[in-house]
Every structure is written in structure tokens, then in C-alpha cells.
Design a protein around this motif. Structure first.
Motif, PDB file in Angstrom:
ATOM      1  N   VAL A   1       0.828  -1.164  -0.092  1.00 19.43           N
ATOM      2  CA  VAL A   1       0.041  -0.146  -0.029  1.00 19.43           C
ATOM      3  C   VAL A   1       0.925   1.257  -0.038  1.00 19.43           C
ATOM      4  CG1 VAL A   1      -1.723   1.458   1.385  1.00 19.43           C
ATOM      5  CG2 VAL A   1      -1.804  -0.959   0.943  1.00 19.43           C
ATOM      6  N   TYR A   2       1.884   1.470   0.826  1.00 23.21           N
ATOM      7  CA  TYR A   2       2.943   2.468   0.971  1.00 23.21           C
ATOM      8  C   TYR A   2       3.456   2.702  -0.446  1.00 23.21           C
ATOM      9  CZ  TYR A   2       2.450   2.822   5.932  1.00 23.21           C
ATOM     10  OH  TYR A   2       1.978   2.979   7.211  1.00 23.21           O
ATOM     11  N   LEU A   3       3.930   1.396  -1.345  1.00 22.74           N
ATOM     12  CA  LEU A   3       4.527   1.761  -2.256  1.00 22.74           C
ATOM     13  C   LEU A   3       3.623   2.359  -3.635  1.00 22.74           C
ATOM     14  CD1 LEU A   3       6.742  -1.555  -2.573  1.00 22.74           C
ATOM     15  CD2 LEU A   3       7.465   0.618  -2.255  1.00 22.74           C
ATOM     16  N   ILE A   4       2.394   1.643  -3.488  1.00 21.44           N
ATOM     17  CA  ILE A   4       1.360   2.187  -4.395  1.00 21.44           C
ATOM     18  C   ILE A   4       0.760   3.447  -4.219  1.00 21.44           C
ATOM     19  CG2 ILE A   4      -0.821   1.728  -5.648  1.00 21.44           C
ATOM     20  CD1 ILE A   4      -0.573  -1.093  -4.589  1.00 21.44           C
ATOM     21  N   PHE A   5       0.914   4.133  -2.988  1.00 20.58           N
ATOM     22  CA  PHE A   5       0.386   5.314  -2.665  1.00 20.58           C
ATOM     23  C   PHE A   5       1.416   6.437  -2.256  1.00 20.58           C
ATOM     24  CE2 PHE A   5      -3.369   2.481  -2.729  1.00 20.58           C
ATOM     25  CZ  PHE A   5      -4.199   3.320  -3.352  1.00 20.58           C
ATOM     26  N   ALA A   6       2.667   6.204  -2.549  1.00 24.61           N
ATOM     27  CA  ALA A   6       3.614   6.935  -1.934  1.00 24.61           C
ATOM     28  C   ALA A   6       3.711   8.410  -2.311  1.00 24.61           C
ATOM     29  CB  ALA A   6       5.081   6.429  -2.315  1.00 24.61           C
TER      30      ALA A   6
ATOM     31  N   LYS B   1      -6.089  12.854   0.820  1.00 29.03           N
ATOM     32  CA  LYS B   1      -6.915  12.046   0.002  1.00 29.03           C
ATOM     33  C   LYS B   1      -7.088  10.616   0.156  1.00 29.03           C
ATOM     34  CE  LYS B   1      -6.719  15.408  -3.645  1.00 29.03           C
ATOM     35  NZ  LYS B   1      -6.468  15.866  -5.311  1.00 29.03           N
ATOM     36  N   ILE B   2      -5.847  10.244   0.571  1.00 28.82           N
ATOM     37  CA  ILE B   2      -5.489   8.749   0.864  1.00 28.82           C
ATOM     38  C   ILE B   2      -6.598   8.291   1.927  1.00 28.82           C
ATOM     39  CG2 ILE B   2      -4.096   6.931   1.528  1.00 28.82           C
ATOM     40  CD1 ILE B   2      -1.889   8.231  -0.208  1.00 28.82           C
ATOM     41  N   ASN B   3      -6.375   9.135   2.729  1.00 30.40           N
ATOM     42  CA  ASN B   3      -7.126   8.790   4.281  1.00 30.40           C
ATOM     43  C   ASN B   3      -8.776   8.814   3.806  1.00 30.40           C
ATOM     44  OD1 ASN B   3      -5.071   8.241   5.883  1.00 30.40           O
ATOM     45  ND2 ASN B   3      -4.993  10.551   6.831  1.00 30.40           N
ATOM     46  N   LYS B   4      -9.176   9.703   3.137  1.00 35.68           N
ATOM     47  CA  LYS B   4     -10.448   9.918   2.436  1.00 35.68           C
ATOM     48  C   LYS B   4     -11.071   8.646   1.998  1.00 35.68           C
ATOM     49  CE  LYS B   4     -13.801  12.979   0.352  1.00 35.68           C
ATOM     50  NZ  LYS B   4     -14.086  14.244  -0.226  1.00 35.68           N
ATOM     51  N   GLY B   5     -10.106   8.297   1.014  1.00 37.25           N
ATOM     52  CA  GLY B   5     -10.451   6.976   0.294  1.00 37.25           C
ATOM     53  C   GLY B   5     -10.506   5.927   1.294  1.00 37.25           C
ATOM     54  N   PHE B   6      -9.567   5.766   1.801  1.00 39.39           N
ATOM     55  CA  PHE B   6      -9.277   4.386   2.626  1.00 39.39           C
ATOM     56  C   PHE B   6     -10.552   4.433   3.889  1.00 39.39           C
ATOM     57  CE2 PHE B   6      -5.315   3.589   0.734  1.00 39.39           C
ATOM     58  CZ  PHE B   6      -5.335   2.567   0.324  1.00 39.39           C
TER      59      PHE B   6
END
Length: 332
Positions: free
Chosen positions: A157-162, A168-173
């Protein structure tokens, strides 16, 4: 005592165990989603209760493993009293650990208690060594697998969304957590509720009410209902431990932990292995936390949790051994 009366007592105790298991282990399904505020506590518990019920009706392999792998109920004298002693001991240990907010394993408590009661009544030769060993191996290795998988999933997950915005990441997750909490709740029901089904089936065979380990429909519905109702009451002390005391969980961590543990639990269910959902979920959270930042994980809290993993089976077995001896003195 009349056989039918003992069967009624066993069914009552098994459903009580399932109910307690529900509120004791609610945290397994919803701790991360409540911690990150992806779901309100009320909606999270409603979701968990519903999907626990559905999951409980879906499979029976774990019930058959519990019903026949620890011991052969058709070959035991006083099989109904053995089950009674096992359930009393398992319920007692569950309530003790719930009171102190310790996420111990209901599965360990039940399996340890059943083994202890069998040994108390029939000696060590009453245990099905190969079947019991297989259950223990599944209980040991499933948390290790969950830790490793959680660590890897979080790294991916860290590699994909680095290079993406954290907000935005927190909102989506956070939105995804509704789905992963549902998946987690369903998988929990597929494994944990079957343990009570297996014990009731064990008692039915021991009492001569049926000759095989097929789980009757009424047993499935009763156990699923008890699990769902128990889940609806929640277990806030344990939710607090699972959701915040191990490490600070963010939505991406919650999704990774839920996917990890739900996948491990469902894989075990499909293959007929009873696992500790508590241990698998805790290990998944620990793996995700270690992947995020090793030093942020509160290993002291994790150590106390792990300690209960090691002591639950022997303590519950001892409680069941003592309980059966007491029942033997009073009724035999």
C-alpha cells in the motif's frame, strides 16, 4: 440426570458461550473502523452483528472439526457432562478476560476446556491426538501468517500510494473501511460461530441423538442468532485495546489489517480449521503497525496480549478438569 435435561443444559451453555463470544470478539470486526471514525460505533456494531449472522450460516467445516477432532464423542462415557464442564470453564475464562479488557481467544478457551474435560473424564487416551494436534498447529501458525501478510500488504500500500496526498488517501481508505469491516465481520461469523455448533453436535452424538457430525439446521440458526445478538452488545473494553492501544491506526492501516485478517480467517474456514479470530486480527494489526513504523507499535501491550495466548489453553483446560471432577462428585 435425564439425558434430555443435560442436552438442554448443554445447548443453553453453548448458546451462552456464543453470545459471550459475540460481544467478547466484536472488536475483531470493528475496532479499526471505529478507531478511524470510518463508522460510528452504533453502525459498526449493527454491521458486525448482521454479517456475523450471515457468515455463521454459510459453512460447517469448522463445526465438524470441533465436534470430532478433539475427541470422538461416540466413544466417551459421560460425554454430555464433559461438554457441560468444558462450556462452564470456557465461559468463565471469557468473562474474566472480558472484564479486564484482554483480547484473549474464545477459541483457545473452548478447545482447551474441551480437552481438559475429556482428560478429566477419560484420561489422556481420550484425546484424538492427531486431530487435536492439527487444531493446535492451526491456532499457532495462523497468527504468524497474519502478521507476515499484514506487514507485506501495508508495504505494498505504501509503495502504490507513496506520491499521493495523505488527506486524499485517508478519505478514500476511510470509505473502503466500510467494505473491509463487512468482510471482516462475515469471516468472523464463518469461523467463530461454528465452534458452538460443533460443541452442540458433539453433545448430540455423545447423547445418542444422532450418529454423525452433520450440523442440524436448528443448531446453525440458534448459534448464528446467539453470535449476532452477542455482537450487537459490543465489547468496548476490548475494542479500545484493539483500536488504539497497539498503535495509532489510520484508514490505510485499518483497510490493510481488515483485509489481512479476514482473508486468513476465511481461508482457514474453507479448509475446516478453527482459528482464533482474536489472535489473527491482533497479529494482522501488529504486522501492519510494524510495517508502518516498528517503534510506534506499543510492544508492551502486545506482549501482554501474547502472554494470554500462551496461558489460555492450559488455564481453561485446568478449569474444565476441575469442573468435571466437581460434576462427577455431585452427579455420578
Amino acid at each position: 440426570m435425564e439425558t434430555i435435561v443435560i442436552i438442554a443444559v448443554v445447548v443453553f451453555l453453548a448458546l451462552a458461550f456464543d453470545f459471550i463470544n459475540g460481544f467478547h470478539d466484536t472488536a475483531n470486526a470493528i475496532a479499526t473502523s471505529v478507531s478511524t471514525r470510518a463508522l460510528s460505533p452504533r453502525n459498526a456494531i449493527l454491521l458486525a452483528a448482521t454479517l456475523n449472522f450471515v457468515g455463521a450460516l454459510t459453512f460447517t467445516g469448522v463445526a465438524k472439526s470441533i465436534g470430532g477432532n478433539v475427541a470422538d464423542p461416540s466413544k466417551l462415557d459421560h460425554g454430555l457432562l464433559i461438554v457441560t464442564a468444558a462450556l462452564i470453564a470456557a465461559i468463565a475464562w471469557n468473562l474474566i478476560t472480558w472484564w479486564y479488557g484482554i483480547p484473549s481467544s474464545s477459541s483457545h478457551a473452548l478447545i482447551g476446556s474441551l480437552a481438559g474435560a475429556v482428560v478429566s473424564a477419560a484420561g489422556i487416551e481420550g484425546i484424538n491426538v492427531s486431530g487435536f494436534s492439527g487444531i493446535i498447529m492451526g491456532l499457532i501458525f495462523s497468527p504468524i501468517i497474519a502478521f507476515v501478510v499484514g506487514f507485506i500488504v501495508m508495504k505494498i500500500v505504501y509503495l502504490i500510494f507513496a506520491n499521493h496526498s495523505p488527506r486524499k488517501i485517508n478519505k478514500g481508505f476511510r470509505a473502503m473501511q466500510v467494505l473491509t469491516a463487512a468482510f471482516q465481520s462475515f469471516s468472523h461469523g464463518t469461523n467463530d460461530a461454528q465452534k458452538a455448533m460443533g460443541v452442540i453436535t458433539f453433545a448430540l452424538v455423545a447423547g445418542g441423538f444422532q450418529s454423525d457430525l452433520e450440523v442440524p439446521l436448528w443448531v446453525k440458526v440458534a448459534a448464528a442468532t446467539a453470535m449476532g445478538l452477542g455482537t450487537s452488545f459490543g465489547g468496548w473494553k476490548i475494542i479500545k485495546t484493539m483500536g488504539s492501544k497497539i498503535f495509532k491506526i489510520e484508514p490505510a492501516n485499518g483497510v490493510s489489517a481488515d483485509l489481512t485478517s479476514a482473508s486468513v480467517i476465511l481461508s482457514a474456514t474453507v479448509t475446516g480449521f478453527p482459528v482464533s479470530t482474536t489472535h489473527v486480527v491482533t497479529s494482522g494489526i501488529l504486522g501492519v503497525g510494524a510495517s508502518k513504523r516498528f517503534r510506534e507499535v506499543k510492544w508492551e501491550v502486545a506482549g501482554k496480549i501474547v502472554l494470554t495466548w500462551f496461558i489460555t489453553i492450559p488455564i481453561s483446560a485446568l478449569l474444565a478438569w476441575i469442573t468435571f471432577k466437581a460434576i462427577e462428585i455431585l452427579f455420578l
